[in-house]
Design a protein around this motif. Structure first.
Motif, mmCIF file in Angstrom:
data_model
loop_
_atom_site.group_PDB
_atom_site.id
_atom_site.type_symbol
_atom_site.label_atom_id
_atom_site.label_comp_id
_atom_site.label_asym_id
_atom_site.label_seq_id
_atom_site.Cartn_x
_atom_site.Cartn_y
_atom_site.Cartn_z
ATOM 1 N N TYR A 119 0.856 -1.189 0.000
ATOM 2 C CA TYR A 119 0.000 0.000 0.000
ATOM 3 C C TYR A 119 0.889 1.236 0.000
ATOM 4 C CZ TYR A 119 -3.426 -3.272 1.987
ATOM 5 O OH TYR A 119 -4.255 -4.340 2.213
ATOM 6 N N GLN A 120 0.389 2.314 -0.585
ATOM 7 C CA GLN A 120 1.059 3.599 -0.430
ATOM 8 C C GLN A 120 -0.004 4.685 -0.300
ATOM 9 O OE1 GLN A 120 4.176 4.401 -3.243
ATOM 10 N NE2 GLN A 120 4.850 6.226 -2.153
ATOM 11 N N HIS A 121 0.082 5.372 0.835
ATOM 12 C CA HIS A 121 -0.828 6.491 1.088
ATOM 13 C C HIS A 121 -0.099 7.770 0.729
ATOM 14 C CE1 HIS A 121 -2.417 3.323 3.687
ATOM 15 N NE2 HIS A 121 -3.563 3.958 3.705
ATOM 16 N N VAL A 122 -0.703 8.595 -0.117
ATOM 17 C CA VAL A 122 -0.080 9.861 -0.501
ATOM 18 C C VAL A 122 -1.113 10.961 -0.432
ATOM 19 C CG1 VAL A 122 1.588 8.720 -2.023
ATOM 20 C CG2 VAL A 122 -0.566 9.576 -2.965
ATOM 21 N N GLN A 123 -0.608 12.186 -0.255
ATOM 22 C CA GLN A 123 -1.474 13.350 -0.395
ATOM 23 C C GLN A 123 -1.614 13.619 -1.897
ATOM 24 O OE1 GLN A 123 -2.936 14.989 1.984
ATOM 25 N NE2 GLN A 123 -1.745 14.779 3.873
ATOM 26 N N GLU A 124 -2.753 14.115 -2.290
ATOM 27 C CA GLU A 124 -2.921 14.467 -3.694
ATOM 28 C C GLU A 124 -1.825 15.470 -4.087
ATOM 29 O OE1 GLU A 124 -6.772 15.938 -4.704
ATOM 30 O OE2 GLU A 124 -6.398 15.875 -6.859
ATOM 31 N N GLY A 125 -1.178 15.212 -5.210
ATOM 32 C CA GLY A 125 -0.088 16.071 -5.644
ATOM 33 C C GLY A 125 1.290 15.502 -5.344
ATOM 34 N N GLU A 126 1.347 14.535 -4.426
ATOM 35 C CA GLU A 126 2.627 13.875 -4.141
ATOM 36 C C GLU A 126 2.885 12.790 -5.185
ATOM 37 O OE1 GLU A 126 3.008 14.336 0.707
ATOM 38 O OE2 GLU A 126 2.226 12.464 -0.118
ATOM 39 N N ASP A 127 4.131 12.330 -5.213
ATOM 40 C CA ASP A 127 4.503 11.287 -6.160
ATOM 41 C C ASP A 127 4.266 9.905 -5.575
ATOM 42 O OD1 ASP A 127 7.456 12.943 -7.625
ATOM 43 O OD2 ASP A 127 5.304 13.416 -7.686
ATOM 44 N N PHE A 128 4.202 8.921 -6.464
ATOM 45 C CA PHE A 128 3.962 7.521 -6.084
ATOM 46 C C PHE A 128 4.886 6.636 -6.897
ATOM 47 C CE2 PHE A 128 1.592 3.605 -5.393
ATOM 48 C CZ PHE A 128 1.599 2.955 -6.617
ATOM 49 N N THR A 129 5.460 5.633 -6.248
ATOM 50 C CA THR A 129 6.302 4.688 -6.965
ATOM 51 C C THR A 129 6.040 3.270 -6.476
ATOM 52 O OG1 THR A 129 8.051 6.347 -7.159
ATOM 53 C CG2 THR A 129 8.641 4.091 -7.664
ATOM 54 N N THR A 130 5.977 2.333 -7.378
ATOM 55 C CA THR A 130 5.881 0.920 -7.054
ATOM 56 C C THR A 130 6.981 0.171 -7.791
ATOM 57 O OG1 THR A 130 4.509 -1.080 -7.178
ATOM 58 C CG2 THR A 130 4.070 0.617 -8.813
ATOM 59 N N TYR A 131 7.508 -0.870 -7.124
ATOM 60 C CA TYR A 131 8.673 -1.576 -7.645
ATOM 61 C C TYR A 131 8.371 -3.072 -7.784
ATOM 62 C CZ TYR A 131 11.042 2.618 -5.917
ATOM 63 O OH TYR A 131 11.436 3.916 -5.675
ATOM 64 N N THR A 179 -5.218 -0.085 -7.793
ATOM 65 C CA THR A 179 -4.116 -1.005 -7.549
ATOM 66 C C THR A 179 -3.356 -1.216 -8.844
ATOM 67 O OG1 THR A 179 -5.362 -2.115 -5.792
ATOM 68 C CG2 THR A 179 -3.476 -3.294 -6.712
ATOM 69 N N TYR A 180 -2.040 -1.076 -8.749
ATOM 70 C CA TYR A 180 -1.175 -1.221 -9.915
ATOM 71 C C TYR A 180 -0.445 -2.554 -9.821
ATOM 72 C CZ TYR A 180 -2.223 3.644 -10.775
ATOM 73 O OH TYR A 180 -2.896 4.822 -11.034
ATOM 74 N N PHE A 181 -0.572 -3.335 -10.877
ATOM 75 C CA PHE A 181 0.062 -4.651 -10.937
ATOM 76 C C PHE A 181 1.134 -4.668 -12.016
ATOM 77 C CE2 PHE A 181 -2.683 -7.167 -8.248
ATOM 78 C CZ PHE A 181 -3.925 -6.552 -8.312
ATOM 79 N N CYS A 182 2.259 -5.286 -11.682
ATOM 80 C CA CYS A 182 3.218 -5.637 -12.716
ATOM 81 C C CYS A 182 3.032 -7.122 -13.014
ATOM 82 C CB CYS A 182 4.652 -5.355 -12.288
ATOM 83 S SG CYS A 182 5.203 -6.331 -10.873
ATOM 84 N N ALA A 183 3.391 -7.516 -14.208
ATOM 85 C CA ALA A 183 3.304 -8.924 -14.600
ATOM 86 C C ALA A 183 4.433 -9.200 -15.574
ATOM 87 C CB ALA A 183 1.950 -9.235 -15.237
ATOM 88 N N GLY A 184 5.286 -10.120 -15.203
ATOM 89 C CA GLY A 184 6.424 -10.443 -16.036
ATOM 90 C C GLY A 184 6.156 -11.661 -16.895
ATOM 91 N N LEU A 185 6.644 -11.625 -18.103
ATOM 92 C CA LEU A 185 6.462 -12.759 -19.004
ATOM 93 C C LEU A 185 7.629 -13.705 -18.810
ATOM 94 C CD1 LEU A 185 4.420 -13.626 -21.209
ATOM 95 C CD2 LEU A 185 6.100 -12.828 -22.877
ATOM 96 N N GLY A 186 7.317 -14.911 -18.334
ATOM 97 C CA GLY A 186 8.339 -15.900 -18.068
ATOM 98 C C GLY A 186 8.710 -16.687 -19.308
#
Lengths: 112, 110
Positions: free
Chosen positions: B10-22, B86-93
């Motif tokens: 999860y990532q809680h941000v204020q509107e206007g802040e940046d977001f990163t998922t790895y 919700t942001y999902f990554c999916a790698g091709l194996g």
């Protein structure tokens, strides 16, 4: 253009009852088809995938089964539902290879 | 087996802040795909990265694929309420099957 239809949108079933969820794709031929389950607030669990008519690969052993009676039709079934079968069921299709997957609107299944 | 780890959950941000998922894979990936799932909705394909070190942008979204093709990131600049989901990554194996990350839920603080 391609479209994917999945129904019903919501379903409430008693424990021990049977299940049949249907998914159909239009506008493409010989798609790869997928069934996923998503528990509330969780990620996607691949249940079954199919690369052709009558070809089904199962990823997770459980009391569910899948069938592909026609090229663009994918069916998810169960003979007797368990409480643990509750969840959000998603059907998806892709063109195969590295092409992205496109999802239906999903079915929210609640088991009572 | 092959796994793709995605953080944070999860990532809680204020509107206007940046977001990163790895996302990090235990093995080299043929490509990586990113999907967004709005609350109550289904995952929708955003983008696919194929080349080592590739960077792609979609307006305020920047997607990167690592040099070793084992990791990827999604960065959103100046988040808006429409970015919630919700942001999902999916790698091709190696067997042409997608290996899904667990997703990162973006929550905008009121």
């Amino acid at each position: 253009s391609q479209t994917i239809h999945q129904w019903p949108a919501t379903l409430v079933q008693p424990v021990g009852s049977p299940l049949s969820l249907e998914c159909t794709v239009e506008g493409t031929s010989n798609p790869n088809l997928y069934w996923y389950r998503q528990a509330a607030g969780r990620g996607l669990q691949l249940l079954f995938y199919s690369v052709g008519i009558g070809q089904i690969s199962s990823e997770v052993p459980q009391n569910l089964s899948a069938s592909r009676p026609q090229d663009r039709q994918f069916i998810l079934s169960s003979k007797k539902l368990l409480l643990s079968d509750s969840g959000f069921y998603l059907c998806a299709w892709s063109g195969g290879g590295s092409q992205p997957q496109h999802f239906g609107d999903g079915t929210r299944l609640s088991i009572l | 087996g092959q796994q793709v780890m995605q953080i944070p959950q999860y990532q809680h941000v204020q509107e206007g802040e940046d977001f990163t998922t790895y996302c990090n894979s235990s093995t080299t990936l043929s490509n990586i795909q990113w999907y967004k799932q709005r609350p109550g909705g289904h995952p929708v394909f955003l983008i696919q990265l194929v080349k080592s070190g590739e960077v792609k942008k979609q307006k305020r979204l920047t997607f990167q694929f690592g040099e070793a093709k084992k990791n990827s990131s999604l960065h959103i600049t100046a988040t808006q309420t429409t970015d919630v989901g919700t942001y999902f990554c999916a790698g091709l194996g190696g067997n042409y099957q997608l290996i899904w990350g667990a997703g990162t839920k973006l929550i905008i603080k009121p």
